[in-house]
Design a protein around this motif. Structure first.
Motif, PDB file in Angstrom:
ATOM      1  N   GLY A  86       1.254  -1.999  -5.230  1.00  0.00           N
ATOM      2  CA  GLY A  86       0.492  -1.162  -4.315  1.00  0.00           C
ATOM      3  C   GLY A  86      -0.998  -1.438  -4.337  1.00  0.00           C
ATOM      4  O   GLY A  86      -1.766  -0.796  -3.604  1.00  0.00           O
ATOM      5  N   MET A  87      -1.428  -2.407  -5.152  1.00  0.00           N
ATOM      6  CA  MET A  87      -2.855  -2.731  -5.243  1.00  0.00           C
ATOM      7  C   MET A  87      -3.394  -3.352  -3.959  1.00  0.00           C
ATOM      8  O   MET A  87      -4.606  -3.437  -3.763  1.00  0.00           O
ATOM      9  N   ILE A  88      -2.482  -3.790  -3.076  1.00  0.00           N
ATOM     10  CA  ILE A  88      -2.944  -4.404  -1.834  1.00  0.00           C
ATOM     11  C   ILE A  88      -3.750  -3.409  -1.007  1.00  0.00           C
ATOM     12  O   ILE A  88      -4.724  -3.785  -0.342  1.00  0.00           O
ATOM     13  N   ARG A  89      -3.369  -2.120  -1.056  1.00  0.00           N
ATOM     14  CA  ARG A  89      -4.113  -1.118  -0.276  1.00  0.00           C
ATOM     15  C   ARG A  89      -5.533  -0.955  -0.826  1.00  0.00           C
ATOM     16  O   ARG A  89      -6.501  -0.852  -0.067  1.00  0.00           O
ATOM     17  N   THR A  90      -5.652  -0.956  -2.145  1.00  0.00           N
ATOM     18  CA  THR A  90      -6.993  -0.876  -2.750  1.00  0.00           C
ATOM     19  C   THR A  90      -7.816  -2.110  -2.406  1.00  0.00           C
ATOM     20  O   THR A  90      -9.016  -2.021  -2.111  1.00  0.00           O
ATOM     21  N   ALA A  91      -7.146  -3.271  -2.452  1.00  0.00           N
ATOM     22  CA  ALA A  91      -7.858  -4.519  -2.156  1.00  0.00           C
ATOM     23  C   ALA A  91      -8.377  -4.532  -0.723  1.00  0.00           C
ATOM     24  O   ALA A  91      -9.519  -4.949  -0.462  1.00  0.00           O
ATOM     25  N   LEU A  92      -7.560  -4.027   0.216  1.00  0.00           N
ATOM     26  CA  LEU A  92      -7.979  -4.058   1.617  1.00  0.00           C
ATOM     27  C   LEU A  92      -9.007  -2.971   1.932  1.00  0.00           C
ATOM     28  O   LEU A  92      -9.762  -3.103   2.892  1.00  0.00           O
ATOM     29  N   VAL A  93      -9.029  -1.933   1.130  1.00  0.00           N
ATOM     30  CA  VAL A  93     -10.108  -0.943   1.270  1.00  0.00           C
ATOM     31  C   VAL A  93     -11.417  -1.542   0.760  1.00  0.00           C
ATOM     32  O   VAL A  93     -12.485  -1.352   1.359  1.00  0.00           O
TER      33      VAL A  93
END
Length: 255
Positions: A86-93
């Motif tokens: 789920g780190m992809i959401r943090t990365a894209l933020v």
């Protein structure tokens, strides 16, 4: 962009699977050197007529295909691990411009795979030359570094290509298992299936499979169906298709 590159490099280094992949490559390299040594020792004690039937005691024959797959896994894990946690959401933020994120990820995967490919290809070549020194062909794979250079460069290019194909598939499929299965299909299943096609389609289809592009690029096999230029263009086509599909998935789909 520098901060994004540093972030992507830190993530690639900190993923536990990166260590496992690199360790597997080192073990494969040592195994290739051991096989080369044993082949050469067997060649030394064989009669002359049997010596001519030996293949080249080149560690690259074992190490390169395995490293291609491992770097494909490395490229895939560079992105699927983020989707899995789920780190992809943090990365894209943190990096709202997804093109910057994609460029940074691609640059880091390409640079890391290039470094690994060089660190595998050159030691494998040097070890093979050291083991077979003073012995003739076919047990000695090359007569000089200049003769081996096209093969070494083609092998490096194929390893970087597999890493980026793995990354592109990872962006597209967002699943580690799905991406690894797709890599196995591209590297092992499809080439085998093409060989059972009727002639001449079997040779034509097999010539554009990933495992045989590097030897055709270097001109290392007799009577190749593709010229070095054509083999290089097919490799570029694989790169564009995989990374392009991954980029389209990243830019058009929600995380």
């Amino acid at each position: 962009m520098t901060a994004v590159l540093n972030s992507e490099w830190l993530k690639l280094r900190s993923v536990r699977s990166t260590t496992y992949v690199l360790l597997a490559i080192v073990i494969a390299l040592l195994g290739g050197v051991l096989v080369s040594y044993l082949m050469t020792a067997d060649w030394d004690t064989s009669p002359p007529d049997l010596q001519q039937k030996f293949g080249a005691a080149d560690p690259s024959i074992l190490v390169v295909p395995f490293t291609q797959f491992c770097l494909g896994v490395l490229g895939a894990m560079a992105i699927t691990s983020e989707y899995g946690t789920g780190m992809i959401r943090t990365a894209l933020v943190s990096v709202p411009r997804r093109r910057d994120y994609l460029v940074a990820k691609t640059a880091v995967v390409a640079a890391a795979s290039l470094a690994v490919a060089l660190l595998v290809t050159l030691p494998a070549y040097l070890a093979g030359e050291w083991i077979t020194v003073g012995r003739p062909s076919p047990i000695s794979a090359h007569d000089s570094f200049g003769e081996a250079l096209p093969e070494l460069l083609a092998n490096v290019a194929s390893m970087v290509l597999l890493a980026l194909v793995g990354m592109g598939l990872g962006f597209l499929l967002r699943s580690t298992a799905g991406t690894l299965v797709s890599l196995c299909v591209l590297l092992y299943v499809l080439p085998t299936l093409t060989l059972i096609l009727p002639s001449p389609w079997n040779e034509r289809a097999y010539a554009v499979m990933l495992p045989v592009l590097a030897p055709q690029l270097s001109g290392d096999i007799p009577n190749p169906l593709l010229s070095p230029l054509q083999a290089g263009l097919v490799m570029v086509a694989y790169l564009v298709l995989a990374v392009g599909a991954g980029a389209a998935a990243l830019l058009r789909r929600d995380a």
